[in-house]
Design an enzyme around this catalytic site. Structure first.
Site, PDB file in Angstrom:
ATOM      1  N   GLY A  14       0.848  -1.194   0.000  1.00  0.00           N
ATOM      2  CA  GLY A  14       0.000   0.000   0.000  1.00  0.00           C
ATOM      3  C   GLY A  14       0.882   1.242   0.000  1.00  0.00           C
ATOM      4  N   GLY A  17      -0.522   4.470  -1.238  1.00  0.00           N
ATOM      5  CA  GLY A  17      -1.830   4.813  -0.660  1.00  0.00           C
ATOM      6  C   GLY A  17      -1.817   6.026   0.257  1.00  0.00           C
ATOM      7  N   LEU A  19      -2.718   6.275   3.497  1.00  0.00           N
ATOM      8  CA  LEU A  19      -2.161   6.115   4.853  1.00  0.00           C
ATOM      9  C   LEU A  19      -0.643   6.298   4.823  1.00  0.00           C
ATOM     10  CD1 LEU A  19      -2.666   5.301   7.858  1.00  0.00           C
ATOM     11  CD2 LEU A  19      -2.006   2.999   7.179  1.00  0.00           C
ATOM     12  N   VAL A  92      -0.867  -8.135  -5.192  1.00  0.00           N
ATOM     13  CA  VAL A  92      -0.817  -9.003  -3.996  1.00  0.00           C
ATOM     14  C   VAL A  92      -1.465 -10.370  -4.209  1.00  0.00           C
ATOM     15  CG1 VAL A  92      -0.670  -7.143  -2.303  1.00  0.00           C
ATOM     16  CG2 VAL A  92      -2.913  -7.964  -3.012  1.00  0.00           C
ATOM     17  N   ASP A 182      -3.727   0.117  16.673  1.00  0.00           N
ATOM     18  CA  ASP A 182      -4.893   0.910  17.034  1.00  0.00           C
ATOM     19  C   ASP A 182      -4.320   2.301  17.277  1.00  0.00           C
ATOM     20  OD1 ASP A 182      -6.801   2.412  18.429  1.00  0.00           O
ATOM     21  OD2 ASP A 182      -7.812   0.582  19.066  1.00  0.00           O
ATOM     22  N   HIS A 183      -4.523   3.201  16.345  1.00  0.00           N
ATOM     23  CA  HIS A 183      -3.770   4.469  16.429  1.00  0.00           C
ATOM     24  C   HIS A 183      -4.148   5.286  17.675  1.00  0.00           C
ATOM     25  CE1 HIS A 183      -7.299   6.252  14.456  1.00  0.00           C
ATOM     26  NE2 HIS A 183      -6.846   7.429  14.837  1.00  0.00           N
ATOM     27  N   HIS A 245     -11.013   1.473  19.092  1.00  0.00           N
ATOM     28  CA  HIS A 245     -10.600   2.656  19.857  1.00  0.00           C
ATOM     29  C   HIS A 245     -11.346   2.787  21.187  1.00  0.00           C
ATOM     30  CE1 HIS A 245      -8.906   3.296  16.014  1.00  0.00           C
ATOM     31  NE2 HIS A 245      -9.917   3.938  15.464  1.00  0.00           N
TER      32      HIS A 245
HETATM   33  C1  BG6 Z   1     -10.474   5.484  12.195  1.00  0.00           C
HETATM   34  C2  BG6 Z   1     -11.847   5.303  11.643  1.00  0.00           C
HETATM   35  O1  BG6 Z   1     -10.036   4.292  12.802  1.00  0.00           O
HETATM   36  O2  BG6 Z   1     -10.474   6.533  13.151  1.00  0.00           O
HETATM   37  C3  BG6 Z   1     -12.352   6.599  11.032  1.00  0.00           C
HETATM   38  O3  BG6 Z   1     -11.829   4.290  10.642  1.00  0.00           O
HETATM   39  C4  BG6 Z   1     -12.235   7.732  12.012  1.00  0.00           C
HETATM   40  O4  BG6 Z   1     -13.693   6.458  10.590  1.00  0.00           O
HETATM   41  C5  BG6 Z   1     -10.847   7.792  12.630  1.00  0.00           C
HETATM   42  O5  BG6 Z   1     -12.513   8.933  11.323  1.00  0.00           O
HETATM   43  C6  BG6 Z   1     -10.800   8.799  13.761  1.00  0.00           C
HETATM   44  O6  BG6 Z   1      -9.478   8.952  14.202  1.00  0.00           O
HETATM   45  P1  BG6 Z   1      -9.008  10.314  14.870  1.00  0.00           P
HETATM   46  O7  BG6 Z   1      -7.598  10.061  15.278  1.00  0.00           O
HETATM   47  O8  BG6 Z   1      -9.146  11.367  13.816  1.00  0.00           O
HETATM   48  O9  BG6 Z   1      -9.937  10.575  16.007  1.00  0.00           O
END
Ligand code: BG6
Length: 486
Positions: A14, A17, A19, A92, A182-183, A245
């Protein structure tokens, strides 16, 4: 962050892409600038498009510039950085292409003396995650050094598909080498939850049902689904935001104190919490959960009018619910959560509401501890003090704000998490055992909704740029409770 000069080849699936462009390339540059990436590292971007090494480097350059609009970048550093990037066009699904990729990786490994260490980053459409992991294994792309897999969400769309994906991955990678991103776990104030809970007697001593009345987690967004209607139709708010999240935030709030701060101890404490989760019955879902879809405004589309959305879709763009655990310090404390698109404003926050008590002065507000994760990081405690010129009490906020200097130092979540992968720190990644429970819970709610949906042809629409359907204000067990953030 300690200097770890670890040789490696990083393969990004990716690489052309969004990201990679918005998050990964700028994060890698920041790590490079701080000396946290090895001199012996190469990044191999792959995607279907027929890009050249040079074109990828231009893209990386642009990505770093876009991410730092107000910073004067060291052009020499920037060029040196982009020289570590290479590109390989890759389909891929085509096994032969993995042979070409394997050769490209080996060449870079030699050129950079990368010690046969490999990180594979899956930053592309999730439907390919399993295939890529299998092909990495079957076509012998693994190196003789370390091999780590970094994988974006969604990890499956229910327990069954997540299990299947996990099986596909586990041939090639042991759980200890899988980094499920999980960001939210890279965000400063999410990382601050445990230290805050565990290092302050003021907070630690009240962290139980005797003092805490309820907990509220809100992840609100003002944006709609934008260009992601196709993906969102397979997901909805519950899978897109709660399954990962919101559950991770709740876990950090409610988990027992870990034995120590190692990744193993933290994951064990998280699992102990989830072993005590109360799965909701259909009646509980009907009572304690609410969902809705955003309607149109004069300048924005309704969800049902968005591109790639079924005009009869039952996908929820808002959900509010309640969860409880039998174990951990917050056992039996109601934990409420809500998330939605097209709400009043962007706001990711946690409100911890304390029990109120009788007092000699009359009407008092509940003490609350509020942690604002985004967009402006801060936390505050609401306490009562006397009114100045008349009898009675008034609530005041004791606010902790981050200084400009603090804010400058806070790394982007992706920068943090990428660094963690380099130094083999799995603390802030989702363990398979957590994910299993998260999905089991989500499946329970989705199943109850499916049963409810029979005979319904649309969901409740909510007005854009407000706080979601009115029913979300009625999920509280105690009628005197309400959302702190309104
Ligand atoms: C992502 C979701 O995991 O988190 C999105 O797929 C969402 O839909 C985003 O907009 C929100 O992340 P943050 O960091 O902007 O609050």
């Amino acid at each position: 962050m300690p200097d770890k000069n670890i040789p490696l080849v990083l393969v990004i699936f990716g690489g052309s892409g969004d990201l990679a462009h918005r998050k990964l390339y700028p994060a890698l540059f920041n790590l490079f600038e701080q000396g946290l990436l090895a001199r012996n590292f190469a990044v191999l971007g792959t995607a279907r498009r027929p890009w050249t090494h040079e074109y990828l480097r231009e893209q990386v350059l642009e990505a770093v510039r876009e991410a730092n609009p107000d910073t004067e970048l060291d052009e020499h550093e920037l060029t040196a950085f982009t020289q570590h990037f290479y590109y390989q066009a890759h389909d891929v699904t085509n096994p032969d292409h993995y042979q070409t990729l394997k050769k490209a990786i080996s060449k870079l490994d030699q050129k950079y003396a990368a010690g046969h260490n490999r990180i594979f980053y899956l930053a592309m459409a999730p439907r390919f995650f399993g295939t890529i992991a299998e092909q990495i294994y079957e076509q012998h792309l693994l190196g003789d050094g370390f091999n780590r897999l970094v994988i974006e969400k969604p990890f499956g769309r229910d327990l069954k598909s997540a299990n299947k994906l996990n099986d596909q991955i586990s041939h090639a990678f042991a759980e200890k080498d899988v980094y499920r991103i999980d960001h939210y776990l890279g965000k400063e104030l999410v990382q601050n939850i445990l230290p805050m809970r565990l290092s302050n007697p003021l907070i630690k001593n009240i962290w139980n049902h005797r003092y805490i009345k309820n907990v509220q987690v809100t992840l609100a967004e003002s944006l709609g689904v934008e260009a992601r209607g196709g993906y969102y139709e397979t997901s909805g708010a519950l899978r897109d935001m709660v399954q990962n999240h919101i559950f991770q935030i709740i876990t950090l709030l409610a988990m027992p104190e870990p034995a120590d701060l190692t990744a193993g101890a933290i994951h064990a404490a998280k699992q102990a919490l989830w072993d005590s989760v109360i799965f909701p019955s259909s009646a509980m879902v009907a009572r304690n959960f609410t969902r809705g879809q955003y309607d149109k405004s004069s300048s924005t589309f309704a969800y049902l009018e968005e591109p790639n959305v079924d005009p009869k879709s039952l996908t929820e763009t808002f959900v509010a619910g309640e969860i409880k655990f039998l174990g951990g310090p917050l056992a039996k404390v109601p934990i409420f959560f809500r998330t939605g698109k097209r709400l009043r404003e962007k706001q990711s926050r946690i409100d911890i509401v304390l029990q109120s008590m009788n007092n000699l002065y009359g009407k008092a507000s509940s003490n609350t501890l509020s942690i604002i994760v985004d967009p402006v990081m801060r936390f505050y405690i609401t306490i009562n003090g006397k009114k100045i010129t008349e009898p009675g009490l008034r609530p005041e906020n004791l606010v902790y704000r981050f200084s400009d200097e603090d804010l400058r130092q806070v790394p982007d979540g992706y920068e943090r998490l990428l660094h963690d992968v380099l130094v083999e720190d799995r603390t802030n990644f989702t363990h398979w055992r957590e994910l299993e429970k998260f999905w089991e819970y989500i499946d329970t709610v989705e199943d109850a909704w499916l049963a409810e949906d029979k005979g319904i042809d649309h969901l409740d629409q909510y007005a854009p740029f407000k706080m979601g359907p009115a029913a979300a204000n009625k999920i509280f067990e105690d009628a005197s409770d309400h959302w702190i953030y309104r």
